[in-house]
Design a protein around this motif. Sequence first.
Motif, PDB file in Angstrom:
ATOM      1  N   TRP A  41      13.827  17.768  -0.724  1.00  0.00           N
ATOM      2  CA  TRP A  41      12.848  17.275  -1.700  1.00  0.00           C
ATOM      3  C   TRP A  41      13.334  17.518  -3.131  1.00  0.00           C
ATOM      4  N   SER A  42      14.064  18.602  -3.362  1.00  0.00           N
ATOM      5  CA  SER A  42      14.612  18.859  -4.698  1.00  0.00           C
ATOM      6  C   SER A  42      15.555  17.750  -5.115  1.00  0.00           C
ATOM      7  N   TYR A  43      16.290  17.232  -4.145  1.00  0.00           N
ATOM      8  CA  TYR A  43      17.225  16.134  -4.431  1.00  0.00           C
ATOM      9  C   TYR A  43      16.480  14.814  -4.603  1.00  0.00           C
ATOM     10  N   LEU A  44      15.603  14.470  -3.671  1.00  0.00           N
ATOM     11  CA  LEU A  44      14.937  13.174  -3.703  1.00  0.00           C
ATOM     12  C   LEU A  44      14.028  13.012  -4.911  1.00  0.00           C
ATOM     13  N   ASN A  45      13.439  14.097  -5.390  1.00  0.00           N
ATOM     14  CA  ASN A  45      12.466  14.004  -6.474  1.00  0.00           C
ATOM     15  C   ASN A  45      13.098  13.945  -7.863  1.00  0.00           C
ATOM     16  N   PRO A  81      14.424  12.077 -10.893  1.00  0.00           N
ATOM     17  CA  PRO A  81      14.061  10.721 -11.328  1.00  0.00           C
ATOM     18  C   PRO A  81      15.141   9.676 -11.074  1.00  0.00           C
ATOM     19  N   ASP A  82      16.418  10.028 -11.279  1.00  0.00           N
ATOM     20  CA  ASP A  82      17.476   9.047 -11.102  1.00  0.00           C
ATOM     21  C   ASP A  82      17.686   8.689  -9.634  1.00  0.00           C
ATOM     22  N   VAL A  83      17.250   9.566  -8.727  1.00  0.00           N
ATOM     23  CA  VAL A  83      17.359   9.290  -7.289  1.00  0.00           C
ATOM     24  C   VAL A  83      16.122   8.563  -6.790  1.00  0.00           C
ATOM     25  N   MET A  84      14.952   9.055  -7.167  1.00  0.00           N
ATOM     26  CA  MET A  84      13.708   8.515  -6.635  1.00  0.00           C
ATOM     27  C   MET A  84      13.492   7.053  -7.006  1.00  0.00           C
ATOM     28  N   THR A  85      13.988   6.635  -8.163  1.00  0.00           N
ATOM     29  CA  THR A  85      13.802   5.234  -8.566  1.00  0.00           C
ATOM     30  C   THR A  85      14.407   4.259  -7.559  1.00  0.00           C
ATOM     31  N   ASN A  86      15.392   4.709  -6.782  1.00  0.00           N
ATOM     32  CA  ASN A  86      16.021   3.839  -5.781  1.00  0.00           C
ATOM     33  C   ASN A  86      15.120   3.580  -4.583  1.00  0.00           C
ATOM     34  N   SER A 108       0.810  -1.226   0.000  1.00  0.00           N
ATOM     35  CA  SER A 108       0.000   0.000   0.000  1.00  0.00           C
ATOM     36  C   SER A 108       0.837   1.267   0.000  1.00  0.00           C
ATOM     37  N   PHE A 109       2.160   1.126  -0.009  1.00  0.00           N
ATOM     38  CA  PHE A 109       3.051   2.286   0.020  1.00  0.00           C
ATOM     39  C   PHE A 109       3.858   2.347  -1.267  1.00  0.00           C
ATOM     40  N   GLU A 110       3.915   3.533  -1.850  1.00  0.00           N
ATOM     41  CA  GLU A 110       4.653   3.712  -3.107  1.00  0.00           C
ATOM     42  C   GLU A 110       6.150   3.625  -2.887  1.00  0.00           C
ATOM     43  N   PHE A 111       6.596   3.877  -1.672  1.00  0.00           N
ATOM     44  CA  PHE A 111       8.027   3.926  -1.369  1.00  0.00           C
ATOM     45  C   PHE A 111       8.435   2.754  -0.481  1.00  0.00           C
ATOM     46  N   THR A 112       9.731   2.455  -0.475  1.00  0.00           N
ATOM     47  CA  THR A 112      10.271   1.460   0.450  1.00  0.00           C
ATOM     48  C   THR A 112      10.674   2.154   1.747  1.00  0.00           C
ATOM     49  N   THR A 113      10.984   1.361   2.757  1.00  0.00           N
ATOM     50  CA  THR A 113      11.391   1.939   4.042  1.00  0.00           C
ATOM     51  C   THR A 113      12.764   2.595   3.960  1.00  0.00           C
ATOM     52  N   GLN A 114      13.501   2.356   2.870  1.00  0.00           N
ATOM     53  CA  GLN A 114      14.782   3.050   2.695  1.00  0.00           C
ATOM     54  C   GLN A 114      14.572   4.559   2.586  1.00  0.00           C
ATOM     55  N   LEU A 115      13.445   4.974   2.036  1.00  0.00           N
ATOM     56  CA  LEU A 115      13.147   6.404   1.962  1.00  0.00           C
ATOM     57  C   LEU A 115      12.975   6.977   3.365  1.00  0.00           C
ATOM     58  N   LEU A 116      12.339   6.228   4.253  1.00  0.00           N
ATOM     59  CA  LEU A 116      12.183   6.669   5.639  1.00  0.00           C
ATOM     60  C   LEU A 116      13.533   6.832   6.316  1.00  0.00           C
ATOM     61  N   ILE A 117      14.457   5.933   6.018  1.00  0.00           N
ATOM     62  CA  ILE A 117      15.793   5.998   6.610  1.00  0.00           C
ATOM     63  C   ILE A 117      16.546   7.226   6.111  1.00  0.00           C
ATOM     64  N   ILE A 118      16.431   7.514   4.827  1.00  0.00           N
ATOM     65  CA  ILE A 118      17.080   8.704   4.271  1.00  0.00           C
ATOM     66  C   ILE A 118      16.528   9.970   4.914  1.00  0.00           C
ATOM     67  N   ILE A 119      15.215  10.022   5.100  1.00  0.00           N
ATOM     68  CA  ILE A 119      14.597  11.191   5.738  1.00  0.00           C
ATOM     69  C   ILE A 119      15.051  11.301   7.187  1.00  0.00           C
ATOM     70  N   PHE A 120      15.123  10.175   7.897  1.00  0.00           N
ATOM     71  CA  PHE A 120      15.612  10.177   9.279  1.00  0.00           C
ATOM     72  C   PHE A 120      17.019  10.761   9.353  1.00  0.00           C
ATOM     73  N   GLU A 121      17.913  10.277   8.511  1.00  0.00           N
ATOM     74  CA  GLU A 121      19.295  10.752   8.538  1.00  0.00           C
ATOM     75  C   GLU A 121      19.370  12.249   8.270  1.00  0.00           C
TER      76      GLU A 121
END
Length: 564
Positions: free
Chosen positions: A464-468, A470-475, A420-433
């Motif tokens: 958000w400019s970095y994460l969004n 395309p070459d970054v977000m696909t990860n 039900s989530f478009e993202f993996t938990t790795q995105l949560l870890i990146i935001i935490f860091e």
Amino acid sequence: MDFADLITTPMLDGVILHSPFHEPIDGTLCITGHHLILSTRKDNVQELWLLIQAIDSVEKKQISGSVQNGGTIILKCKDFRHLQLDIANTCDYHNVFTSLERLSNLQKPELSYAFFYRPMYTILEDGFTLFRPEMEFAKLIAGDEWRISHINKNYTVCKTYSSVLIVPKCIDDNTLVTAASFREGGRFPVLSYRHDNGAILLRSSQPLVTNNNKRSRADEKILNAILGLNKKGYIIDTRSPNFVSHCKSKGGGTELNGHYSQWKKIFKNLDKLVKCDGSLLDNFSKLIEACSDKSISIDKWLSRLGISNWLTHIQNILSTACLVAQCLDKDGASVLVHGSSGLDATLLVTSIAQVILNPDCRTVRGLQALIEREWLQAGHPFQTRHAKFCYSNSRTKNQQPTFLLFLDCIHQLHNQFPSSFEFTTQLLIIIFENSYYSNFGTFVGDSEFDRQELKISEGTTSLWSYLNRPDVMTNFLNPIYEPNKAAIWPSIAPVSLVLWNELYLRWIIDQKYQKSAMLKVQHLIQQDKDLRSNVIRMRRQLIDLQKELQSLYLEIEEGILDRN
């Protein structure tokens, strides 16, 4: 201030680095104003580039014996990594320790690396302007019930709110100002979320009723305007009745039933998240200490995990968020959530309730928008809360990992509803860091007011400019994502809650095999998607071919008839 004044030994050869899952490296240590770099001439050995802001604690252990024996410096980082530097010369050892101690304890936010970082890529969109309230609530303010208020444009009404607020159209700005004086820190009730059925989620701080049982007709007017006539709402107070009494003796309190007759009050015991007395970070420290101790038995491990109360906090937050979500979704009733200041437990509950109810919050941009609305624009004091972490001996009661609790709660939901989530938990870890140390200015400052004063949008880059890109977000995209428009109702039974191994144990247990397996799964899922796509394409080609054959048969039949 010149960073060079803080660095006694900027470069040193012969330093041995010990890091998790790697052999010791003998190389050259370089200390800059923002980075610790260790490089070596050996092939296939990656350099260490560590943002000094990531260091939470610098500890030294001098080798006994001769004064020429040097010593060991242990760096405990905010991403849970432990690094060890062995330095042979005692003088160099003390100089490096002193330099890192100074640099890792800089207090001024404008000295952080975010103000010095310059991206080497093209900024495709400005993350600082992506999620402004005018855009997020555009559909609401186009109607007849809500409007934009600029009463806080100079941050004089409430220093922790944003300059743009969405308020009921029938409430004028003078009423807002009066109501703000009745709430701690000026945090009067504001719109947090509007559910599909029209139910409204509000958040605020506690009312200043004091022992004299003061009232505010302006505050009552705002809340009653939300409900309208003959409707009922809920006030979820994130404090226990005992703690409310304690707050009342100090000038705070909770809404008086006689003046809020349309509202039913429910108390939830999230006191440790409300008090900001340092106990939450102490609990988390016990969890990380248990995670770092490889020698203990399973019984002691489970005991120490229980003593930390970390999963209990998660259970309590999810329970309260589910209650709020049920009031909105099942009862169709509006809800006001608040504790004392409205800066911690309140934001946890309102944001998790939205993840449960709103499928948009389970997408990449929806999560970013939620963090902007409910944390950054809502005044969660990131600079203060994240100044120190679980390893530091100099942490204060104002430091606590409230935002990490929020991310862990999403991790629990992700674990129970992985597709039900478009993202993996790795995105949560990146935001935490990045909330603790970052190249970016998104989490710098304690409020929008601070970020305006620091000119964050002009002098730094948005995360958000970095994460969004395309070459970054696909990860970070979830390969098994299937959009789910329904609410997700999690189990909050203890057996359903899990430790976030991917984050808390990533430097304790090597996860390369899990990562390898996940890559294979992603590859298989992509192959399946490609195969399905090819099948669909072939079916379309077959249908087109059948149409051509039918057309050809008709032409042949018509030709035969013409001959006859």
